[in-house]
Each structure stands twice: as C-alpha cells, then as structure tokens.
Design an enzyme around this catalytic site. Structure first.
Site, short mmCIF file in Angstrom:
data_model
loop_
_atom_site.label_atom_id
_atom_site.label_comp_id
_atom_site.label_asym_id
_atom_site.label_seq_id
_atom_site.Cartn_x
_atom_site.Cartn_y
_atom_site.Cartn_z
N GLU A 1 71.17 25.38 49.06
CA GLU A 1 70.38 26.44 50.17
C GLU A 1 70.05 25.56 51.45
O GLU A 1 69.80 24.40 51.51
CB GLU A 1 69.00 26.73 49.60
CG GLU A 1 67.94 27.70 50.67
CD GLU A 1 68.74 28.80 51.23
OE1 GLU A 1 69.03 29.58 50.70
OE2 GLU A 1 68.61 28.83 52.58
N GLU B 1 68.29 26.41 54.23
CA GLU B 1 66.93 26.76 54.60
C GLU B 1 65.90 26.49 53.59
O GLU B 1 65.87 25.44 53.01
CB GLU B 1 67.12 27.96 55.42
CG GLU B 1 67.85 27.68 56.86
CD GLU B 1 67.87 29.11 57.73
OE1 GLU B 1 66.95 29.74 57.47
OE2 GLU B 1 68.84 29.34 58.27
N LYS B 2 65.35 27.68 53.28
CA LYS B 2 64.34 27.64 52.13
C LYS B 2 64.74 28.86 51.05
O LYS B 2 65.07 29.66 51.18
CB LYS B 2 62.83 27.99 52.71
CG LYS B 2 62.22 26.94 53.39
CD LYS B 2 61.09 27.49 53.97
CE LYS B 2 60.25 26.46 54.53
NZ LYS B 2 58.78 26.70 55.28
N GLY C 1 64.35 31.68 48.76
CA GLY C 1 63.43 32.98 49.12
C GLY C 1 64.31 33.84 49.98
O GLY C 1 64.22 35.02 50.27
N GLY C 2 65.15 33.02 50.96
CA GLY C 2 66.06 33.64 51.72
C GLY C 2 65.31 34.82 52.80
O GLY C 2 64.31 34.40 53.22
N CYS D 1 64.86 37.86 52.72
CA CYS D 1 63.82 38.84 52.03
C CYS D 1 62.12 38.11 52.24
O CYS D 1 61.28 38.61 52.75
CB CYS D 1 63.93 38.73 50.59
SG CYS D 1 62.66 39.71 49.45
N ILE E 1 64.37 49.39 58.74
CA ILE E 1 63.65 48.35 59.36
C ILE E 1 63.25 48.68 60.88
O ILE E 1 61.96 48.24 60.93
CB ILE E 1 64.55 47.19 59.46
CG1 ILE E 1 65.12 46.75 57.92
CG2 ILE E 1 63.90 46.02 60.17
CD1 ILE E 1 66.12 45.48 58.00
N HIS F 1 44.35 62.51 36.11
CA HIS F 1 43.69 63.08 37.27
C HIS F 1 42.40 62.40 37.49
O HIS F 1 41.66 62.06 36.92
CB HIS F 1 43.44 64.51 36.94
CG HIS F 1 42.79 65.13 37.81
ND1 HIS F 1 43.50 65.90 38.85
CD2 HIS F 1 41.44 65.53 37.86
CE1 HIS F 1 42.66 66.60 39.59
NE2 HIS F 1 41.50 66.41 39.04
P1 FAD Z 1 69.60 36.51 51.89
O1 FAD Z 1 68.13 36.74 51.53
O2 FAD Z 1 69.99 36.71 53.24
O3 FAD Z 1 69.65 34.75 51.52
C1 FAD Z 1 70.77 34.14 51.83
C2 FAD Z 1 70.51 32.66 51.72
O4 FAD Z 1 71.34 32.11 51.78
C3 FAD Z 1 69.59 32.33 52.89
O5 FAD Z 1 68.34 31.61 52.32
C4 FAD Z 1 70.45 31.31 53.87
O6 FAD Z 1 69.84 30.56 54.32
C5 FAD Z 1 71.32 30.96 52.49
N1 FAD Z 1 72.77 30.58 53.14
C6 FAD Z 1 73.41 31.15 53.86
N2 FAD Z 1 74.74 30.51 53.94
C7 FAD Z 1 74.68 29.32 53.34
C8 FAD Z 1 75.71 28.38 53.15
N3 FAD Z 1 76.68 28.24 53.79
N4 FAD Z 1 74.95 27.28 52.47
C9 FAD Z 1 73.73 27.16 52.04
N5 FAD Z 1 72.92 28.30 52.01
C10 FAD Z 1 73.30 29.40 52.66
N6 FAD Z 1 64.98 44.68 51.09
C11 FAD Z 1 64.50 45.40 50.21
O7 FAD Z 1 64.81 45.53 49.27
N7 FAD Z 1 63.28 45.75 50.33
C12 FAD Z 1 62.54 45.63 51.86
O8 FAD Z 1 61.37 46.14 51.92
C13 FAD Z 1 63.14 44.94 52.87
N8 FAD Z 1 62.78 44.84 53.96
C14 FAD Z 1 63.52 44.09 54.91
C15 FAD Z 1 62.77 44.04 56.29
C16 FAD Z 1 63.67 43.22 56.95
C17 FAD Z 1 62.84 42.99 58.43
C18 FAD Z 1 64.71 42.62 56.91
C19 FAD Z 1 65.54 42.14 57.87
C20 FAD Z 1 65.61 42.90 55.59
C21 FAD Z 1 64.56 43.63 54.58
N9 FAD Z 1 65.34 43.88 53.42
C22 FAD Z 1 64.66 44.58 52.33
C23 FAD Z 1 66.59 43.18 52.95
C24 FAD Z 1 66.55 42.06 52.10
O9 FAD Z 1 65.77 40.98 52.93
C25 FAD Z 1 67.93 41.59 51.83
O10 FAD Z 1 68.78 42.68 51.25
C26 FAD Z 1 67.78 40.52 50.75
O11 FAD Z 1 67.18 39.43 51.50
C27 FAD Z 1 69.65 40.03 50.71
O12 FAD Z 1 69.42 39.03 49.78
P2 FAD Z 1 70.61 37.91 49.63
O13 FAD Z 1 70.30 36.78 48.63
O14 FAD Z 1 71.80 38.60 49.47
O15 FAD Z 1 70.70 37.24 51.11
#
Ligand code: FAD
Length: 472
Positions: free
Chosen positions: A41, A43-44, A46-47, A49, A187, A450
């Site tokens: 990862e 950054e941190k 949790g990504g 989300c 969003i 209810h």
């Molecule tokens: P991400 O969460 O984007 O995580 C990817 C991770 O990979 C990141 O931590 C990044 O740092 C890391 N990474 C990327 N490239 C590399 C690399 N080359 N090497 C190492 N690490 C890397 N979804 C919902 O279901 N409900 C909601 O209410 C909701 N609200 C949202 C509100 C906002 C404002 C936004 C922007 C999004 C929202 N979403 C919501 C969408 C949700 O956040 C995403 O669908 C979800 O985070 C995707 O998960 P993911 O693991 O695919 O990617």
C-alpha cells in the site's frame, strides 16, 4: 534490467496491490482462510473509502443532520439561540473517526498476520511485484486492487483552492459561502446536500436530463423537490464550458448551458472516477487493460494472466466499497478452489446518503418496462408512516415492483426503491427479497414492528398481494 526476487522475501499465497476495501477485504478473507497474505500500500490501508470517500463524506453528512436537528428543534419546543457551525471542529471530528477506524483496521490486519508493506507497487509479471524501495516480492496469486482517482474535465484544472474534487473538499477547514457542483451523481448530490444544509448557496450542474441517473424516477423526483425547497439550484441537461476566476474577489464564474453562468467561491468537480491503472503494470505483465484503463476480468475476477486477479474500482463494475468486498471474496474463494457464485451486479444494494437518503436494489420500473417485463408497482409514501411523522421526516416513499404473473397476481419481487429517513439502514429486507426472488405473499407474512420506518416496506409488499392494510 533483470530483476531478482529479493532473497529475503517470501512467496506469499496471495500478494495484494492496494489496501483499500477491495485489497483489505481480500487480505482479511484470505488470511482468515489460512492463506499467507501481504498487501503493498503506497499510502494508508483503508484506501479511498476510509480516507477520502465513504467514511469522511458520511461523517460530514451526519454533521449536516446534526445542524438540521438543532435548527429545526423549535418545532419540538426546544429553543436554541443562533446555531452556528465551526467547520474546523467538524473536520477534526471527521479525522478522529477516520483515524480510529484506520487504527482498528491496521490492528485487525496485524492480528491476522497480514504483512502490510509500505510503497508503490508495480506488477511485473509471473507473480512478481516490484515495490518502490526496490524489493521484488512474489505471490502464488496476485490481486490487483489499486482503486481509482477522481476524474476532471477540460477547462477545470484542479487547484485545490477554487476548483476541487472530493479529495480536497473532504479536507476543508471552513465552508465556502457558495458552491457549484459539476455532476449530479451520488457523490455530487451528497456534497450538495451537506453544504446546503450547512448554509452554503449550492448550484448543481448536470449534463444528463435528471440528477441521480440510474435511480428510479419517482425516487429522484423526491430528492429533486427536497433540494429545490432547501434552496439548491439544480440545472439538468446543461454542459459546462469553462470558468473565469475573479480578478478582485474570491471565486470564479462558471459558464454553462446556453450562455448561462453562476458566480461561486468554489467549484466541486464530481464527474466520476478513473481506474488507477497507470504505471501499475510493466511490459512483463500479461494483464489486459481496456481503452478506459479498467483491468479486464471474468466473472471470477480473473485477469487475462493466470493467477492474477483484479477487484474493486480498478475493474469496470459499480464503483462501490461493498462491491469491492464482494469481488475480493469471489477472488479468494476462486483461489482456494471453492465453489463460488459470481457477483450478480443487477441485484446489488445501492445507497446514497444525501438528505433525503436513497436506497435501492434490483430493477427500476423504467428498466423493467424497457426490458418488456410486465410489472405490478406499489408505493407507500412516508407521509403516512407514524415513525416518520414522529421524526418530522415525511419526505419520501417506498416503491416495490414485482413481476405480473399470467393470472394477474404478483410474482417475484424485482426491485425495491426507497427515499426518505434512514432508508440506507432499511434496505436490508428489500435487498434480501430481491436476491431471494421472494414473492410478496411470502414476504408479507413477516411482521414489522410498530411504529417503525420499516413498516413502509411491509405495507408496500402487503399491498402487492392485493390486500393492503394502509396502502391500497
Ligand atoms: P481504493 O479505495 O481507491 O483503494 C486503492 C488503494 O490502493 C489506495 O489505498 C491506494 O493508495 C492504493 N494504491 C494504488 N496504486 C497503488 C500502487 N501502485 N501500489 C500500492 N498501492 C497502491 N462507496 C460506497 O460503497 N459507499 C459510499 O457511501 C461511498 N461514498 C463515496 C464518497 C466519495 C466522496 C468517494 C470519492 C467515493 C465513495 N465511494 C463509496 C466509493 C468507494 O470509496 C470506492 O468504491 C472504494 O474505495 C473502492 O475500493 P478499492 O479498494 O477498489 O480502491
């Protein structure tokens, strides 16, 4: 350059790139099945989300709900003098919530003996991953879960001061007095709702004919009416053409539609997210990426290279955290050689946390009719629900559609659509009904307590049997 696998590195059962919902779910689920797992990862964990998406956005929406409750308290006989918001305190609270959850997640991963490796990773082929510190790790299986980043549009360079994406908005310490939100999707509507409730003058500019495209029309209409009543200016069917920053004051003038414009302090660009596949793969990888940058996968989340999977926002499925969870589980079960049902994307739960909230699963009435499916539709407005009256939150309805059987009665429940108070917490029964392919006759036998908001779902389903209590 010939890369050597670091002699100190192990070969993991599963090596994950990206610690967001897709990546950490794969890691947690895999580790609980006894697999050795590492997550790289940059950054941190949790990504998006946890740090820049679902959690912080919902925390601010709760701030807006608290403000609404205080400003509306006089209706209950409670006098509050001159309520104000100090957004720096809200920002600090949001950060505390995020940090607590981040610590919890990190602890959980540690407890499951998941190795979290800091750094940016690149998949270089044959199960090998190169980390930015030079290490090369190897996995029997690799899961790509690099997620997504906000898109922008021409003429709106993100400067973080006047033009922002969700990333910058969620870090604000003070609220702008006026905002143009470009994009009336989930969003965009959440930001518009939150900012309007906290006192900003909000304009939504949406290119498509309705806000919340894909949401049932009756539901979207309730949101639109509520937005307009709360002073949000909604323009649909308009394209933005650019903006002219003010020379002598804060802000900019956004140009849209047919020579129209709006002067605002801040522009929030909310036009979707692009997959984070740039720089993720080197020439050695045999992983196919489509023209839009999404990694191509089959129903078991397998990429075009054997032993390499991709999940979450990196693939062209609904960009939702819980879809990432579901896809991660499919990938891990497939790796384990277990029987696994692919995700049925037509029946997944959707929740939008603007005020009023939206929640749905299954077909919309429009989609059913377009597909030539004869349906019976019943609706129950929250105006007739006791709990909604008690809360003073009567905007909204529950709408359920079921297939019409040859004898005219209602067959399988095909779609459940809700808008109103706390519907994101009420969708569970509707989601189960749709996915269980239950009939109204079966579901209506279950008793709803209810007075509850969930009675509206029970009433609507009962009405579909042809015999409603309060709904005809
Ligand atoms: P991400 O969460 O984007 O995580 C990817 C991770 O990979 C990141 O931590 C990044 O740092 C890391 N990474 C990327 N490239 C590399 C690399 N080359 N090497 C190492 N690490 C890397 N979804 C919902 O279901 N409900 C909601 O209410 C909701 N609200 C949202 C509100 C906002 C404002 C936004 C922007 C999004 C929202 N979403 C919501 C969408 C949700 O956040 C995403 O669908 C979800 O985070 C995707 O998960 P993911 O693991 O695919 O990617």
């Amino acid at each position: 350059m010939i890369l050597e696998v670091s002699p100190t590195s192990d070969i993991y059962d599963v090596l994950v790139i990206g610690g967001g919902p897709g990546g950490y779910a794969a890691a947690l689920y895999g580790a609980s099945a006894g697999l050795s797992v590492a997550v790289v990862e940059k950054e941190k964990v949790g990504g998006t989300c946890l740090h820049r998406g679902c959690v912080p956005a919902k925390e601010f929406l709760e701030t807006a709900a608290a403000f609404r409750a205080v400003t509306g308290a006089s209706e209950f006989g409670i006098t509050v003098a001159d309520p104000r918001i100090d957004f720096s305190v809200s920002q600090a609270r949001k950060q505390k919530v995020v940090d607590q959850l981040w610590k919890g997640l990190s602890g959980l991963m540690k407890g499951r003996k998941i190795e979290v490796i800091e750094g940016a990773a690149k998949y270089i082929g044959s199960g090998r991953v190169e980390v930015s510190d030079g290490r090369v790790l190897e996995g029997q299986n690799v899961i790509l879960a690099a997620g997504s980043v906000p898109r922008s549009i021409p003429g709106f360079d993100i400067d973080g001061k006047i033009v922002m994406t969700s990333d910058e908005v969620l870090s604000l310490d003070s609220l702008p007095a006026s905002v143009a939100v470009i994009g009336g999707g989930a969003i965009g509507c959440e930001f518009a709702s939150m900012m309007a409730d906290l006192g900003a003058k909000v304009t939504i500019l949406e290119a498509l004919p309705q806000i919340l495209t894909g949401v049932d029309k009756d539901v979207a209409e309730v949101v639109l009416k509520s937005f307009r009543r709360r002073g949000i200016n909604v323009h649909t069917g308009v394209a933005v053409s650019g903006h002219t920053p003010h020379a002598d004051s804060i802000g900019t003038t956004v140009h849209f539609g047919d020579q129209q414009s709006v002067s605002v302090e801040v522009v929030i660009v909310s036009v979707g997210r692009r997959p984070n596949s740039e720089g993720l793969l080197s020439a050695g990888a045999e992983v196919e990426v489509d023209q839009r940058g999404f990694v191509t996968v089959d129903q078991y989340m397998r990429t075009t290279e054997q032993g390499v999977y991709a999940v979450g926002d990196l693939v062209a499925t609904a960009q939702l955290a819980h879809i990432g969870f579901a896809e991660a589980i499919v990938a891990i079960k497939h790796i384990l050689g277990e029987q696994v049902a692919p995700v049925d994307y037509s029946k997944v739960p959707w929740c939008i946390y603007c005020h009023p909230e939206v929640a749905f699963a299954g077909l919309t009435e429009e989609a059913a009719r377009t597909a030539g499916i004869d349906v019976i539709v019943k609706k129950d407005p929250f105006g007739g629900n006791s709990r909604a009256r008690i809360l003073g939150e009567t905007d909204g309805l529950v709408k359920v559609l079921a297939e019409r059987l040859p004898d005219g009665s209602a067959g399988r429940i095909l779609g459940v659509h809700m808008v109103g108070p706390w519907v994101t917490e009420q969708l569970g029964q509707g989601y189960l009904a749709v996915n269980w392919e239950a009939t109204p006759e079966e579901v209506s036998q279950f008793i709803q307590p209810h007075p509850t908001l969930s009675e509206a779902f029970g009433e609507t389903v009962m009405a579909l049997t042809g015999r409603g209590l309060h709904v005809g």
